[in-house]
Design a protein around this motif. Sequence first.
Motif, PDB file in Angstrom:
ATOM      1  N   LEU A  84       0.832  -1.208   0.000  1.00 11.86           N
ATOM      2  CA  LEU A  84       0.000   0.000   0.000  1.00 11.86           C
ATOM      3  C   LEU A  84       0.869   1.261   0.000  1.00 11.86           C
ATOM      4  O   LEU A  84       0.535   2.264  -0.634  1.00 11.86           O
ATOM      5  CB  LEU A  84      -0.940  -0.010   1.211  1.00 11.86           C
ATOM      6  CG  LEU A  84      -2.004  -1.123   1.196  1.00 11.86           C
ATOM      7  CD1 LEU A  84      -2.854  -1.062   2.456  1.00 11.86           C
ATOM      8  CD2 LEU A  84      -2.882  -1.028  -0.044  1.00 11.86           C
ATOM      9  N   GLN A  85       1.996   1.182   0.713  1.00 14.63           N
ATOM     10  CA  GLN A  85       2.949   2.296   0.735  1.00 14.63           C
ATOM     11  C   GLN A  85       3.492   2.552  -0.673  1.00 14.63           C
ATOM     12  O   GLN A  85       3.581   3.696  -1.128  1.00 14.63           O
ATOM     13  CB  GLN A  85       4.093   1.916   1.684  1.00 14.63           C
ATOM     14  CG  GLN A  85       5.044   3.011   2.052  1.00 14.63           C
ATOM     15  CD  GLN A  85       6.127   2.452   2.978  1.00 14.63           C
ATOM     16  OE1 GLN A  85       5.900   1.546   3.776  1.00 14.63           O
ATOM     17  NE2 GLN A  85       7.329   2.983   2.859  1.00 14.63           N
ATOM     18  N   ALA A  86       3.850   1.460  -1.380  1.00 20.03           N
ATOM     19  CA  ALA A  86       4.371   1.592  -2.749  1.00 20.03           C
ATOM     20  C   ALA A  86       3.304   2.164  -3.673  1.00 20.03           C
ATOM     21  O   ALA A  86       3.579   3.033  -4.514  1.00 20.03           O
ATOM     22  CB  ALA A  86       4.860   0.234  -3.257  1.00 20.03           C
ATOM     23  N   ALA A  87       2.072   1.699  -3.525  1.00 18.28           N
ATOM     24  CA  ALA A  87       0.984   2.194  -4.374  1.00 18.28           C
ATOM     25  C   ALA A  87       0.731   3.679  -4.106  1.00 18.28           C
ATOM     26  O   ALA A  87       0.548   4.470  -5.034  1.00 18.28           O
ATOM     27  CB  ALA A  87      -0.279   1.375  -4.115  1.00 18.28           C
ATOM     28  N   THR A  88       0.748   4.058  -2.840  1.00 15.08           N
ATOM     29  CA  THR A  88       0.500   5.458  -2.492  1.00 15.08           C
ATOM     30  C   THR A  88       1.595   6.364  -3.034  1.00 15.08           C
ATOM     31  O   THR A  88       1.325   7.380  -3.684  1.00 15.08           O
ATOM     32  CB  THR A  88       0.420   5.608  -0.947  1.00 15.08           C
ATOM     33  OG1 THR A  88      -0.587   4.730  -0.459  1.00 15.08           O
ATOM     34  CG2 THR A  88       0.094   7.038  -0.551  1.00 15.08           C
ATOM     35  N   SER A  89       2.871   5.977  -2.781  1.00 18.85           N
ATOM     36  CA  SER A  89       3.967   6.868  -3.182  1.00 18.85           C
ATOM     37  C   SER A  89       4.146   6.911  -4.693  1.00 18.85           C
ATOM     38  O   SER A  89       4.745   7.850  -5.221  1.00 18.85           O
ATOM     39  CB  SER A  89       5.272   6.456  -2.488  1.00 18.85           C
ATOM     40  OG  SER A  89       5.654   5.177  -2.923  1.00 18.85           O
ATOM     41  N   SER A  90       3.622   5.905  -5.406  1.00 20.60           N
ATOM     42  CA  SER A  90       3.740   5.923  -6.876  1.00 20.60           C
ATOM     43  C   SER A  90       2.469   6.465  -7.529  1.00 20.60           C
ATOM     44  O   SER A  90       2.342   6.418  -8.762  1.00 20.60           O
ATOM     45  CB  SER A  90       4.006   4.499  -7.392  1.00 20.60           C
ATOM     46  OG  SER A  90       2.880   3.660  -7.151  1.00 20.60           O
ATOM     47  N   GLY A  91       1.534   6.930  -6.729  1.00 28.89           N
ATOM     48  CA  GLY A  91       0.279   7.436  -7.291  1.00 28.89           C
ATOM     49  C   GLY A  91      -0.527   6.341  -7.971  1.00 28.89           C
ATOM     50  O   GLY A  91      -1.294   6.619  -8.894  1.00 28.89           O
ATOM     51  N   GLY A  92      -0.349   5.103  -7.530  1.00 28.08           N
ATOM     52  CA  GLY A  92      -1.139   3.996  -8.085  1.00 28.08           C
ATOM     53  C   GLY A  92      -0.470   3.271  -9.239  1.00 28.08           C
ATOM     54  O   GLY A  92      -1.026   2.311  -9.774  1.00 28.08           O
ATOM     55  N   LEU A  93       0.745   3.701  -9.631  1.00 24.57           N
ATOM     56  CA  LEU A  93       1.428   3.000 -10.742  1.00 24.57           C
ATOM     57  C   LEU A  93       1.948   1.632 -10.296  1.00 24.57           C
ATOM     58  O   LEU A  93       1.883   0.651 -11.052  1.00 24.57           O
ATOM     59  CB  LEU A  93       2.585   3.846 -11.269  1.00 24.57           C
ATOM     60  CG  LEU A  93       2.232   4.977 -12.247  1.00 24.57           C
ATOM     61  CD1 LEU A  93       3.489   5.728 -12.659  1.00 24.57           C
ATOM     62  CD2 LEU A  93       1.510   4.433 -13.477  1.00 24.57           C
ATOM     63  N   VAL A  94       2.524   1.571  -9.086  1.00 24.91           N
ATOM     64  CA  VAL A  94       2.978   0.276  -8.552  1.00 24.91           C
ATOM     65  C   VAL A  94       1.790  -0.298  -7.777  1.00 24.91           C
ATOM     66  O   VAL A  94       1.614  -0.045  -6.592  1.00 24.91           O
ATOM     67  CB  VAL A  94       4.219   0.446  -7.652  1.00 24.91           C
ATOM     68  CG1 VAL A  94       4.702  -0.909  -7.154  1.00 24.91           C
ATOM     69  CG2 VAL A  94       5.338   1.149  -8.412  1.00 24.91           C
ATOM     70  N   ASP A  95       0.981  -1.059  -8.501  1.00 27.83           N
ATOM     71  CA  ASP A  95      -0.339  -1.476  -8.021  1.00 27.83           C
ATOM     72  C   ASP A  95      -0.279  -2.946  -7.589  1.00 27.83           C
ATOM     73  O   ASP A  95       0.078  -3.810  -8.387  1.00 27.83           O
ATOM     74  CB  ASP A  95      -1.339  -1.283  -9.183  1.00 27.83           C
ATOM     75  CG  ASP A  95      -2.784  -1.496  -8.766  1.00 27.83           C
ATOM     76  OD1 ASP A  95      -3.026  -2.321  -7.874  1.00 27.83           O
ATOM     77  OD2 ASP A  95      -3.658  -0.830  -9.348  1.00 27.83           O
ATOM     78  N   PRO A  96      -0.632  -3.252  -6.330  1.00 28.07           N
ATOM     79  CA  PRO A  96      -0.522  -4.645  -5.856  1.00 28.07           C
ATOM     80  C   PRO A  96      -1.714  -5.522  -6.231  1.00 28.07           C
ATOM     81  O   PRO A  96      -1.790  -6.664  -5.783  1.00 28.07           O
ATOM     82  CB  PRO A  96      -0.451  -4.467  -4.333  1.00 28.07           C
ATOM     83  CG  PRO A  96      -1.249  -3.241  -4.062  1.00 28.07           C
ATOM     84  CD  PRO A  96      -1.068  -2.337  -5.250  1.00 28.07           C
ATOM     85  N   THR A  97      -2.646  -4.984  -7.045  1.00 29.79           N
ATOM     86  CA  THR A  97      -3.850  -5.768  -7.354  1.00 29.79           C
ATOM     87  C   THR A  97      -3.855  -6.242  -8.807  1.00 29.79           C
ATOM     88  O   THR A  97      -4.923  -6.470  -9.376  1.00 29.79           O
ATOM     89  CB  THR A  97      -5.123  -4.936  -7.086  1.00 29.79           C
ATOM     90  OG1 THR A  97      -5.149  -3.823  -7.988  1.00 29.79           O
ATOM     91  CG2 THR A  97      -5.166  -4.422  -5.660  1.00 29.79           C
ATOM     92  N   LEU A  98      -2.684  -6.376  -9.396  1.00 28.74           N
ATOM     93  CA  LEU A  98      -2.613  -6.721 -10.819  1.00 28.74           C
ATOM     94  C   LEU A  98      -2.241  -8.189 -11.058  1.00 28.74           C
ATOM     95  O   LEU A  98      -1.746  -8.537 -12.131  1.00 28.74           O
ATOM     96  CB  LEU A  98      -1.601  -5.805 -11.529  1.00 28.74           C
ATOM     97  CG  LEU A  98      -1.914  -4.307 -11.449  1.00 28.74           C
ATOM     98  CD1 LEU A  98      -0.798  -3.497 -12.087  1.00 28.74           C
ATOM     99  CD2 LEU A  98      -3.244  -3.995 -12.125  1.00 28.74           C
ATOM    100  N   LEU A  99      -2.470  -9.020 -10.065  1.00 31.22           N
ATOM    101  CA  LEU A  99      -2.076 -10.422 -10.206  1.00 31.22           C
ATOM    102  C   LEU A  99      -2.774 -11.080 -11.398  1.00 31.22           C
ATOM    103  O   LEU A  99      -2.141 -11.798 -12.185  1.00 31.22           O
ATOM    104  CB  LEU A  99      -2.396 -11.170  -8.909  1.00 31.22           C
ATOM    105  CG  LEU A  99      -1.881 -12.608  -8.808  1.00 31.22           C
ATOM    106  CD1 LEU A  99      -0.397 -12.689  -9.103  1.00 31.22           C
ATOM    107  CD2 LEU A  99      -2.173 -13.167  -7.419  1.00 31.22           C
ATOM    108  N   ASP A 100      -4.067 -10.819 -11.565  1.00 31.88           N
ATOM    109  CA  ASP A 100      -4.806 -11.375 -12.713  1.00 31.88           C
ATOM    110  C   ASP A 100      -4.148 -10.967 -14.025  1.00 31.88           C
ATOM    111  O   ASP A 100      -3.959 -11.783 -14.929  1.00 31.88           O
ATOM    112  CB  ASP A 100      -6.249 -10.837 -12.715  1.00 31.88           C
ATOM    113  CG  ASP A 100      -7.168 -11.711 -11.883  1.00 31.88           C
ATOM    114  OD1 ASP A 100      -6.693 -12.770 -11.444  1.00 31.88           O
ATOM    115  OD2 ASP A 100      -8.336 -11.324 -11.671  1.00 31.88           O
ATOM    116  N   ALA A 101      -3.809  -9.676 -14.123  1.00 31.78           N
ATOM    117  CA  ALA A 101      -3.230  -9.156 -15.366  1.00 31.78           C
ATOM    118  C   ALA A 101      -1.855  -9.770 -15.634  1.00 31.78           C
ATOM    119  O   ALA A 101      -1.541 -10.120 -16.782  1.00 31.78           O
ATOM    120  CB  ALA A 101      -3.123  -7.635 -15.277  1.00 31.78           C
TER     121      ALA A 101
END
Lengths: 322, 80
Positions: A84-101
Amino acid sequence: MKTDFNNFSHHAFDSMGTRVNLWVHRSAGHRAAVAFRTGETLIRDFDRRLSRFRPDSELCALNANPAESVEVSPLMMRLVEAALQAATSSGGLVDPTLLDAVERAGYRESRAGVAPASLGDALQDARLVRPARPDPAGRWLEISIDRARRIVTRPAGLEIDSGGCGKGLAADLVAALWRRLLRTGTPFIVDCGGDMRVGDLPDGEPPYRIKVETSPALPEPVELELRSGGVATSGIGSRLWRTDGLHAHHLIDPATGEPAWTGVASATALGVSALAAETAAKTALLGGPIAAREQLALLGGLIVEFDGAVTILDSIPIAQVA
Amino acid sequence: MTVKMTDSSKKQRHHAVTVFYASIALFAVVLALLVIRLEAGLDPAIGKVRGQTAKPHTAVKSDSAAQQTDPIPAPETRAS
């Protein structure tokens, strides 16, 4: 003055689908052996419990759990926090919910030891080159944590991936352990597949000099100098494959759910920690050349574009060696 | 009543004292070697971590020919 790594003890092993290297200065004496043992144990445990490639891992159990709120271990809590820290600091670019993709792109099993496809061919095939963008739906914002009760809450079926931050977090955890184990100021480096955390250097010690390896290769060798924090490199050349006649890799554009072809082939970033460096490197790569320069100007780093152009962002001393 | 030691008794006591001091000296030497080995970071357990399939490798640079002298690799950051 240059770091003499012959003054370090070194220990290496394979884990997390990559090579892990540990260095501890010889001044640590017999504590180096203890540091190596504890460091290896921590990393193997991290991999066993948090790998998406192990069906019996806690991460797979969490992703398979139909309940919206799940009590997790302290280590899993740290991973979700880091994601969540990575997602926040990257503005959502480093997204932890892309496992399906990632799995749709063809990355369903570990690619450790699998030779990547040709980067040159892949870059020639890349027709639509553009910066990646955050997922407009922002599904990672639906993940919440309760630290006190160690509970992760997310919509049922929303899977979490450790890919964007696992190695950096593991390096930081080993470093935190070693700071308690080794005498203050003992130089050390924890390297999880190129994502590194170093021990804080006392005054008078020469800085660590870390060589940068990229794909495509740099026209001349570059070394980064640092005295604390971390450094990490993100690139599309190391996990690259062909599927259905097209090239694919593991860095996904959250907006499209497809591999991101942004114009940056490799990004190296310095950071206050390995996790911060790993996040910054991935953000730079996904953001494309212009955003990457802005991103890396904060603490320093290096990008290699699709055409081989190299840009060094020199906010701290960076050495180009002959 | 005074008991005088015979020459034989004196020799036996001298021998016992000699053996006692020799044992202490030997123990000190063994202890010193153990400390030197540990200080050099050569814990023999390293490199045999619970029989994992991957092969761990430890290198300790030293002037001693008896110790491992593999070159220590320089760190590099890379994508993986």
